[in-house]
Design a protein around this motif. Structure first.
Motif, PDB file in Angstrom:
ATOM      1  N   LYS A 177       0.863  -1.184   0.000  1.00  0.00           N
ATOM      2  CA  LYS A 177       0.000   0.000   0.000  1.00  0.00           C
ATOM      3  C   LYS A 177       0.897   1.231   0.000  1.00  0.00           C
ATOM      4  N   LEU A 178       0.460   2.266  -0.724  1.00  0.00           N
ATOM      5  CA  LEU A 178       1.209   3.516  -0.767  1.00  0.00           C
ATOM      6  C   LEU A 178       0.439   4.612  -0.052  1.00  0.00           C
ATOM      7  N   GLY A 179       1.192   5.452   0.657  1.00  0.00           N
ATOM      8  CA  GLY A 179       0.595   6.613   1.298  1.00  0.00           C
ATOM      9  C   GLY A 179       0.458   7.751   0.305  1.00  0.00           C
ATOM     10  N   THR A 180      -0.028   8.857   0.777  1.00  0.00           N
ATOM     11  CA  THR A 180      -0.192  10.059  -0.038  1.00  0.00           C
ATOM     12  C   THR A 180       1.165  10.607  -0.440  1.00  0.00           C
ATOM     13  N   THR A 212       3.852  13.299  -0.960  1.00  0.00           N
ATOM     14  CA  THR A 212       4.190  14.599  -0.395  1.00  0.00           C
ATOM     15  C   THR A 212       5.474  15.079  -1.063  1.00  0.00           C
ATOM     16  N   ALA A 227       6.548   9.015  -1.043  1.00  0.00           N
ATOM     17  CA  ALA A 227       5.354   8.268  -0.661  1.00  0.00           C
ATOM     18  C   ALA A 227       5.771   7.166   0.295  1.00  0.00           C
ATOM     19  N   GLU A 228       5.034   7.035   1.382  1.00  0.00           N
ATOM     20  CA  GLU A 228       5.324   5.952   2.320  1.00  0.00           C
ATOM     21  C   GLU A 228       4.836   4.639   1.719  1.00  0.00           C
ATOM     22  N   THR A 245       4.008   0.704   2.550  1.00  0.00           N
ATOM     23  CA  THR A 245       3.738  -0.255   3.616  1.00  0.00           C
ATOM     24  C   THR A 245       3.571  -1.629   2.986  1.00  0.00           C
ATOM     25  N   SER A 291       3.834  -5.944   9.370  1.00  0.00           N
ATOM     26  CA  SER A 291       4.031  -4.970   8.294  1.00  0.00           C
ATOM     27  C   SER A 291       5.357  -4.257   8.475  1.00  0.00           C
ATOM     28  N   LYS A 349       7.784  -0.800   6.696  1.00  0.00           N
ATOM     29  CA  LYS A 349       7.638   0.455   5.958  1.00  0.00           C
ATOM     30  C   LYS A 349       8.953   0.860   5.303  1.00  0.00           C
ATOM     31  N   THR A 383      10.297   4.356   2.451  1.00  0.00           N
ATOM     32  CA  THR A 383       9.884   5.597   1.805  1.00  0.00           C
ATOM     33  C   THR A 383      10.405   5.622   0.381  1.00  0.00           C
ATOM     34  N   LYS A 392       1.436  11.677  -8.548  1.00  0.00           N
ATOM     35  CA  LYS A 392       0.815  10.482  -7.985  1.00  0.00           C
ATOM     36  C   LYS A 392       1.852   9.369  -7.937  1.00  0.00           C
TER      37      LYS A 392
END
Length: 156
Positions: free
Chosen positions: A75-78, A80, A88-89, A91, A131, A133, A135, A147
């Motif tokens: 999964k990718l974070g927003t 920034t 993007a973070e 996970t 999980s 993480k 970056t 995106k």
């Protein structure tokens, strides 16, 4: 290269042609040959950036032996911005039965889906059932509505 779309390179070339054509009115040499030459140069730079970014990420995947495709476990974070670069973070979830590491390729695109950059990140030593993480940070400054999407991911 599995999973790569060739359309973004064509879009980059078309955008480059449009940009150079618009800028040509500002130069002393706006002959059709000059404009075409400038457009070809800018399009080539865009294609080179695409090839370079994806080749570098691909080399990291070539080093992974016996990896399992786990794109669905990422999964990718927003997205920034940090110092001009997109981040993007990432996970990852280890659904395997033992501690594993993950290699994830993240592609950065603009609002229209045009390829901007690619980066491969590692989430090492994620315990089974847990999980981890990492970056994903672009290789160069990106602007506008950036995106991020997972292109591929392996657990090894």
């Amino acid at each position: 290269m599995t999973g790569y779309r060739t359309a973004p390179v064509a879009v980059v070339a078309a955008a480059a042609l449009t940009a150079v054509t618009a800028l040509a009115g500002c130069s002393d040499d706006d002959t059709p040959a000059s404009v075409a030459s400038k457009a070809a140069s800018v399009a080539s730079q865009g294609a080179d950036a695409f090839a370079s970014a994806t080749a570098e990420a691909g080399e990291r995947f070539d080093d992974v032996k016996n990896g399992v495709d786990v794109k669905g476990d990422v999964k990718l974070g927003t997205v920034t911005a940090s110092g001009g670069r997109a981040e993007a973070e990432v996970t990852v979830t280890n659904t395997g039965g033992s501690q594993k590491s993950f290699l994830v390729q993240v592609n950065f695109t603009d609002g229209d889906g045009t390829f901007l950059d690619a980066v491969a990140v590692t989430a090492p030593d994620v315990p089974a059932g847990r999980s981890g993480k990492a970056t994903a940070r672009s290789n160069r400054d990106l602007s506008g509505a950036v995106k991020a999407e997972v292109d591929r991911a392996v657990r090894y």
